[in-house]
Design an enzyme around this catalytic site. Structure first.
Site, PDB file in Angstrom:
ATOM      1  N   CYS A   2      44.804  -1.763 -33.246  1.00  0.00           N
ATOM      2  CA  CYS A   2      45.459  -3.057 -33.121  1.00  0.00           C
ATOM      3  C   CYS A   2      45.266  -3.552 -31.687  1.00  0.00           C
ATOM      4  O   CYS A   2      45.288  -2.765 -30.740  1.00  0.00           O
ATOM      5  CB  CYS A   2      46.955  -3.027 -33.413  1.00  0.00           C
ATOM      6  SG  CYS A   2      47.334  -2.516 -35.080  1.00  0.00           S
ATOM      7  N   ARG A  27      39.270  -3.311 -32.075  1.00  0.00           N
ATOM      8  CA  ARG A  27      40.433  -2.417 -32.178  1.00  0.00           C
ATOM      9  C   ARG A  27      41.016  -2.401 -33.576  1.00  0.00           C
ATOM     10  O   ARG A  27      41.905  -1.611 -33.881  1.00  0.00           O
ATOM     11  CB  ARG A  27      41.523  -2.858 -31.184  1.00  0.00           C
ATOM     12  CG  ARG A  27      41.100  -2.753 -29.747  1.00  0.00           C
ATOM     13  CD  ARG A  27      42.208  -3.238 -28.845  1.00  0.00           C
ATOM     14  NE  ARG A  27      43.294  -2.297 -28.820  1.00  0.00           N
ATOM     15  CZ  ARG A  27      43.409  -1.298 -27.943  1.00  0.00           C
ATOM     16  NH1 ARG A  27      42.492  -1.138 -27.030  1.00  0.00           N
ATOM     17  NH2 ARG A  27      44.428  -0.478 -27.997  1.00  0.00           N
ATOM     18  N   TRP A  74      44.779  -2.956 -37.236  1.00  0.00           N
ATOM     19  CA  TRP A  74      44.247  -1.825 -37.992  1.00  0.00           C
ATOM     20  C   TRP A  74      45.444  -1.271 -38.739  1.00  0.00           C
ATOM     21  O   TRP A  74      46.374  -0.735 -38.132  1.00  0.00           O
ATOM     22  CB  TRP A  74      43.660  -0.782 -37.041  1.00  0.00           C
ATOM     23  CG  TRP A  74      42.931   0.309 -37.758  1.00  0.00           C
ATOM     24  CD1 TRP A  74      41.627   0.291 -38.168  1.00  0.00           C
ATOM     25  CD2 TRP A  74      43.443   1.602 -38.142  1.00  0.00           C
ATOM     26  NE1 TRP A  74      41.316   1.468 -38.790  1.00  0.00           N
ATOM     27  CE2 TRP A  74      42.402   2.284 -38.796  1.00  0.00           C
ATOM     28  CE3 TRP A  74      44.680   2.229 -38.017  1.00  0.00           C
ATOM     29  CZ2 TRP A  74      42.557   3.581 -39.311  1.00  0.00           C
ATOM     30  CZ3 TRP A  74      44.842   3.506 -38.529  1.00  0.00           C
ATOM     31  CH2 TRP A  74      43.780   4.171 -39.155  1.00  0.00           C
ATOM     32  N   ASN A 100      51.380  -3.044 -31.083  1.00  0.00           N
ATOM     33  CA  ASN A 100      50.324  -2.041 -31.273  1.00  0.00           C
ATOM     34  C   ASN A 100      51.007  -0.686 -31.183  1.00  0.00           C
ATOM     35  O   ASN A 100      51.742  -0.439 -30.232  1.00  0.00           O
ATOM     36  CB  ASN A 100      49.262  -2.191 -30.170  1.00  0.00           C
ATOM     37  CG  ASN A 100      48.283  -1.034 -30.148  1.00  0.00           C
ATOM     38  OD1 ASN A 100      48.028  -0.415 -31.174  1.00  0.00           O
ATOM     39  ND2 ASN A 100      47.732  -0.743 -28.983  1.00  0.00           N
ATOM     40  N   GLY A 101      50.760   0.174 -32.176  1.00  0.00           N
ATOM     41  CA  GLY A 101      51.367   1.511 -32.158  1.00  0.00           C
ATOM     42  C   GLY A 101      52.078   1.781 -33.465  1.00  0.00           C
ATOM     43  O   GLY A 101      51.803   1.118 -34.478  1.00  0.00           O
ATOM     44  N   GLU A 476      26.355  14.641 -33.680  1.00  0.00           N
ATOM     45  CA  GLU A 476      26.460  13.236 -33.294  1.00  0.00           C
ATOM     46  C   GLU A 476      25.646  12.360 -34.259  1.00  0.00           C
ATOM     47  O   GLU A 476      26.097  11.290 -34.684  1.00  0.00           O
ATOM     48  CB  GLU A 476      25.994  13.051 -31.838  1.00  0.00           C
ATOM     49  CG  GLU A 476      25.753  11.624 -31.380  1.00  0.00           C
ATOM     50  CD  GLU A 476      26.957  10.689 -31.560  1.00  0.00           C
ATOM     51  OE1 GLU A 476      28.048  11.149 -31.889  1.00  0.00           O
ATOM     52  OE2 GLU A 476      26.746   9.466 -31.401  1.00  0.00           O
ATOM     53  N   LYS A 480      27.075   9.393 -36.666  1.00  0.00           N
ATOM     54  CA  LYS A 480      26.558   8.028 -36.522  1.00  0.00           C
ATOM     55  C   LYS A 480      26.074   7.499 -37.867  1.00  0.00           C
ATOM     56  O   LYS A 480      26.297   6.349 -38.218  1.00  0.00           O
ATOM     57  CB  LYS A 480      25.412   8.074 -35.505  1.00  0.00           C
ATOM     58  CG  LYS A 480      25.218   6.900 -34.663  1.00  0.00           C
ATOM     59  CD  LYS A 480      26.064   6.719 -33.413  1.00  0.00           C
ATOM     60  CE  LYS A 480      27.518   6.819 -33.541  1.00  0.00           C
ATOM     61  NZ  LYS A 480      28.232   7.140 -32.339  1.00  0.00           N
ATOM     62  N   GLU A 483      29.263   6.755 -40.152  1.00  0.00           N
ATOM     63  CA  GLU A 483      30.084   5.586 -39.851  1.00  0.00           C
ATOM     64  C   GLU A 483      29.287   4.287 -39.863  1.00  0.00           C
ATOM     65  O   GLU A 483      29.840   3.239 -40.159  1.00  0.00           O
ATOM     66  CB  GLU A 483      30.827   5.754 -38.515  1.00  0.00           C
ATOM     67  CG  GLU A 483      29.962   5.836 -37.296  1.00  0.00           C
ATOM     68  CD  GLU A 483      30.760   6.008 -36.003  1.00  0.00           C
ATOM     69  OE1 GLU A 483      31.973   5.822 -35.992  1.00  0.00           O
ATOM     70  OE2 GLU A 483      30.131   6.337 -34.978  1.00  0.00           O
ATOM     71  N   HIS A 499      22.353  30.242 -46.451  1.00  0.00           N
ATOM     72  CA  HIS A 499      23.592  30.930 -46.839  1.00  0.00           C
ATOM     73  C   HIS A 499      24.451  30.090 -47.789  1.00  0.00           C
ATOM     74  O   HIS A 499      25.624  30.373 -47.970  1.00  0.00           O
ATOM     75  CB  HIS A 499      24.388  31.320 -45.585  1.00  0.00           C
ATOM     76  CG  HIS A 499      23.648  32.299 -44.724  1.00  0.00           C
ATOM     77  ND1 HIS A 499      23.443  33.607 -45.110  1.00  0.00           N
ATOM     78  CD2 HIS A 499      23.011  32.145 -43.538  1.00  0.00           C
ATOM     79  CE1 HIS A 499      22.724  34.230 -44.179  1.00  0.00           C
ATOM     80  NE2 HIS A 499      22.452  33.354 -43.216  1.00  0.00           N
ATOM     81  N   LYS A 599      37.928   0.973 -32.931  1.00  0.00           N
ATOM     82  CA  LYS A 599      37.268   1.632 -31.809  1.00  0.00           C
ATOM     83  C   LYS A 599      38.234   2.460 -30.980  1.00  0.00           C
ATOM     84  O   LYS A 599      37.870   3.504 -30.454  1.00  0.00           O
ATOM     85  CB  LYS A 599      36.600   0.587 -30.925  1.00  0.00           C
ATOM     86  CG  LYS A 599      35.708   1.238 -29.884  1.00  0.00           C
ATOM     87  CD  LYS A 599      34.660   0.314 -29.402  1.00  0.00           C
ATOM     88  CE  LYS A 599      33.711   1.015 -28.462  1.00  0.00           C
ATOM     89  NZ  LYS A 599      32.757   1.866 -29.170  1.00  0.00           N
TER      90      LYS A 599
END
Ligand code: M6R
Length: 604
Positions: A2, A27, A74, A100-101, A476, A480, A483, A499, A599
């Protein structure tokens, strides 16, 4: 998560709020909204969906008033709907709030308010704040700023950055910060306040940052900053040298692609920062004299710790170097004491899981180095020493240039632990220039990479395989691709395939092989051939000096111009970024804002 903004002093207030929100959309983009105060009346517009939907909604409407607040969301509590979008109005429309939070005790507060006759217009945890403030003001007609802050900080549990406006105080904004970021600027004719410095630098580069547990009351010509607990205020100003253009698309279709291009410059910027700071870092490490080093981070930021922990073994460090995921750290109780050096790695500097892990480590006596990209961020303030990644603003949700700089700085710290000679360290840092050059050369191969990405885009599953140092790069790459292209990519130790996971290989399944760690390349190739024999389609990324390796099957090959270890390994990330970017485009994904993500992840 947010983004919240507020502004005082603009006639074209809605345009200004939208401009600020645009800079914060990464955000969260589940909904957005604004509230403008015009002569004591709030005009509130809020819509589910990205900011463009709100923009459309208010197109052609001229909002009068010179101050207002805004939000980009968000979603945590309550689905992303118009009703759950911020700002929230109090029952009698005397207060608006953006938050926000997470308010952890919102259910209790909600129940109390409902009993008092309040009506909830949303399912969120945030709406209660607006009603509570109205109730507080009704009960305390002679309230002061300090009274309000004491009331809110005593009443609200959880994490919050809040902006509050009162209908009868049109050109005033109140802001509170507790475990979520908040910063502001004040110029001759504008006040701007925001979750993020990126949306403030267009107004002024001298930024005032609220520390945790601080609140501000601002007008155009006045500003009062206090601590929740009435102790003496310790002000924090930073001067930000980010280029405003760096936060614009500048002709690119996507920030992600632009940020990939910016990496040659951003690694050079980090090199300069580290050269300037080498003596300070060395002195700090000498002083700490750690016997254990733990990298703590989340997501992409954590893989530089994986890389550094293996690199430390190659470097034969006397210290034990390990890495931990922020969200797990406290719950798998680690052994920490004054001889533990913890390195917190975070682009945003606000990742809640990393914040809490670092605070926990500090409370147990560890020394902390914070490596961040946003000056004045929460994590920057936790560190006993802070290093700036110097990557410039990163807007695309998939992190690129910050990640490359995280790998470089993690390895640099291993080098400092190994050898504290300043000449050696400066020479080492100068070779970062070679990485900058090779990044440019990799990007020149974009057409080939694009073609491979098209092939990957046709599959839902794939593996990325490496041994030794290559494994952290495959982690990484896998994240990538997940997402950015929604491909289920799994990072795999080459030797582990047989295995169990090799049973997933069927005809045509893409398997990307990393050949950057020369000590294990020959063995990785054997494993790759085993996959190809079972129908796997091989894509090779080879960053080792010499000719292409010989494969007995057909392979798709990307050769990276040779550079010194460990930079050759790090350079492989750029190929993976381009593969993810183009595969995402082939799959019609908004690669700057992939679904369900934000983000800056400021909730645990
Ligand atoms: O801001 P941080 O570096 O602390 O963020 C950590 C992760 O959330 C972040 O790296 C995330 O995994 C990105 N989406 C990766 O592209």
């Amino acid at each position: 998560m947010c983004g919240i903004v507020g502004i005082i002093g603009h006639n074209d207030i809605s345009a200004e709020l939208l401009k600020m929100l645009h800079g914060l959309e990464y955000r969260g983009y589940d909904s957005s909204g604004i509230a403008v105060n015009f002569n004591g009346d709030f005009q509130v517009y809020k819509k589910a969906g990205p900011l463009s939907v709100l923009r459309q909604e208010i197109e052609g409407i001229t909002l009068q008033g010179t101050s207002g607040i805004g939000h980009t969301r968000w979603a945590t509590h309550g689905a992303p709907t118009d009703n759950n979008a911020h700002p929230f109005l109090s029952l009698n429309s005397s207060v608006t709030v953006v938050h926000n939070g997470i308010i952890e005790n919102y259910k209790v507060l909600r129940k109390t308010l409902l009993e008092k006759g309040y009506v909830m217009a949303s399912e969120t945890d945030s709406e209660v704040i607006a009603h509570l403030i109205e109730l507080f003001v009704d009960n305390n007609p002679n309230w002061t700023f300090r009274d309000l802050v004491v009331y809110l900080s005593d009443t609200l549990e959880g994490a919050y950055a809040l902006l509050i406006q009162f209908a009868d105080k049109p050109n005033e904004i109140y802001g509170l910060r507790f475990e979520c970021p908040l910063a502001y600027v004040q110029t001759a004719n504008t006040v701007a306040i925001s979750s993020d410095i990126a949306s403030l630098i267009g107004y002024d580069r001298n930024i005032n940052i609220l520390r945790d547990g601080q609140a501000v009351h601002i007008t155009l010509d006045n500003e009062e900053l206090i601590n929740f607990d009435s102790t003496e205020v310790d002000r924090l100003h930073v001067s930000v040298d980010w280029d405003v253009k760096a936060a614009e698309k500048s002709g690119y279709d996507y920030f992600l692609r632009k940020e990939i291009d910016e990496q040659s410059d951003s690694v050079r910027a980090l090199k300069r920062t580290l050269i300037d700071k080498a003596e300070k870092i060395t002195a700090f490490i000498k002083d700490t004299n750690p016997d254990t080093v733990i990298f703590i981070a989340c997501g992409s930021a954590s893989y530089s710790g994986v890389f550094a922990s293996v690199f430390a073994r190659h470097a034969e460090l006397k210290q034990t170097v390990s890495w931990e995921i922020g969200s797990e750290f406290r719950y798998n109780p680690p052994i920490i004491n004054e001889k533990t050096l913890v390195i917190g790695m975070s682009q945003s500097g606000e990742t809640a899981d990393t914040v809490t892990a670092l605070r926990y480590a500090k409370s147990k006596g560890a020394k902390v180095i914070s490596i961040i990209n946003v000056v004045g961020s929460t994590i920057s303030m936790i560190g006993d020493l802070t290093i700036n990644l110097s990557a410039g603003p990163e807007v695309a949700v998939p992190s690129t240039k910050a990640v490359i700089n995280q790998f470089i700085s993690a390895v640099f710290l291993i080098e400092v632990l190994r050898n504290q000679e300043q000449d050696f360290l400066t020479q080492w840092l100068l070779t970062v220039d070679e990485l900058a050059t090779v990044i440019g050369k990799i990007i020149e191969q974009e057409e080939v990479i694009k073609n491979y990405a098209k092939q990957l885009a046709g599959h839902q599953n794939m593996f990325i395989v490496g041994r030794g140092l290559d494994y952290s790069i495959s982690l990484e790459g896998a994240l990538k691709l997940k997402e950015t292209a929604y491909i289920h990519a799994e990072a795999m130790y080459a030797g582990e395939f047989k295995h169990g996971s090799i049973s997933l290989i069927e005809y045509g399944m893409p398997v990307l092989i990393l050949l950057g760690d020369e000590s294990v390349a020959a063995k990785t190739i054997i494993n790759a051939e085993e996959v190809a024999t079972r129908g796997g389609q091989l894509f090779i990324i080879d960053s080792l000096a010499g000719e292409n390796f010989d494969f007995s099957c057909e392979v798709n090959y990307i050769k990276i111009p040779p550079i010194k270890k460990p930079f050759n390994l790090i350079s492989q990330i750029v190929v993976l970024q381009l593969l993810a970017y183009h595969a995402g485009l082939h799959r019609n994904i908004n690669v700057d804002k992939p679904r369900n993500l934000a983000k800056s992840v400021t909730v645990e």
